[in-house]
Design a protein around this motif. Structure first.
Motif, mmCIF file in Angstrom:
data_model
loop_
_atom_site.group_PDB
_atom_site.id
_atom_site.type_symbol
_atom_site.label_atom_id
_atom_site.label_comp_id
_atom_site.label_asym_id
_atom_site.label_seq_id
_atom_site.Cartn_x
_atom_site.Cartn_y
_atom_site.Cartn_z
ATOM 1 N N LEU A 20 0.778 -1.268 0.100
ATOM 2 C CA LEU A 20 0.067 0.009 0.062
ATOM 3 C C LEU A 20 0.991 1.364 -0.002
ATOM 4 N N ARG A 21 1.972 1.470 0.704
ATOM 5 C CA ARG A 21 2.773 2.326 0.864
ATOM 6 C C ARG A 21 3.416 2.731 -0.611
ATOM 7 N N GLU A 46 2.343 1.598 -3.527
ATOM 8 C CA GLU A 46 1.239 2.229 -4.352
ATOM 9 C C GLU A 46 1.002 3.512 -4.269
ATOM 10 N N ASN A 47 0.865 4.010 -2.928
ATOM 11 C CA ASN A 47 0.805 5.419 -2.569
ATOM 12 C C ASN A 47 1.842 6.246 -3.333
ATOM 13 N N ASP A 48 3.236 5.954 -3.008
ATOM 14 C CA ASP A 48 4.405 6.565 -3.436
ATOM 15 C C ASP A 48 4.351 6.590 -4.655
ATOM 16 N N HIS A 104 -3.630 19.217 -3.237
ATOM 17 C CA HIS A 104 -4.983 18.679 -3.903
ATOM 18 C C HIS A 104 -5.910 19.975 -4.033
ATOM 19 N N GLU A 131 1.863 6.748 -6.900
ATOM 20 C CA GLU A 131 0.785 7.662 -7.447
ATOM 21 C C GLU A 131 1.138 9.076 -7.059
ATOM 22 N N ALA A 132 1.759 9.368 -5.841
ATOM 23 C CA ALA A 132 2.133 10.581 -5.561
ATOM 24 C C ALA A 132 3.225 11.033 -6.685
ATOM 25 N N ARG A 146 5.682 14.393 -5.082
ATOM 26 C CA ARG A 146 5.091 14.207 -3.559
ATOM 27 C C ARG A 146 4.389 15.236 -3.042
#
Length: 68
Positions: free
Chosen positions: A49-50, A52-54, A68, A56-57, A64
């Motif tokens: 999950l971490r 994937e979030n990195d 928003h 996306e950011a 990063r």
């Protein structure tokens, strides 16, 4: 994956209660094995999950720390 981890935690707790009630080492080892498997799955889930979030950011304009 979180549901599997929670299920393994419940099974581990059941094995712990059984081990304490019967005094059997076999049930205690089963509890340890189930809990280790659950911890590994939780760690893998958190790391994926971490990651994937990195990803996306970093794909957002501004990197990063983009607002928003």
């Amino acid at each position: 994956m979180l549901v599997v981890t929670l299920t393994l935690a419940a099974v581990g707790f059941g094995l712990l209660v059984t081990a304490l009630t019967t005094g059997s080492v076999i049930w205690a080892w089963g509890c340890i094995i189930v809990c280790v498997i659950g911890a590994v799955l939780l760690l893998v889930s958190a790391l994926s999950l971490r990651t994937e979030n990195d990803e996306e950011a970093s794909s957002r304009p501004g990197g990063r720390h983009a607002k928003h």
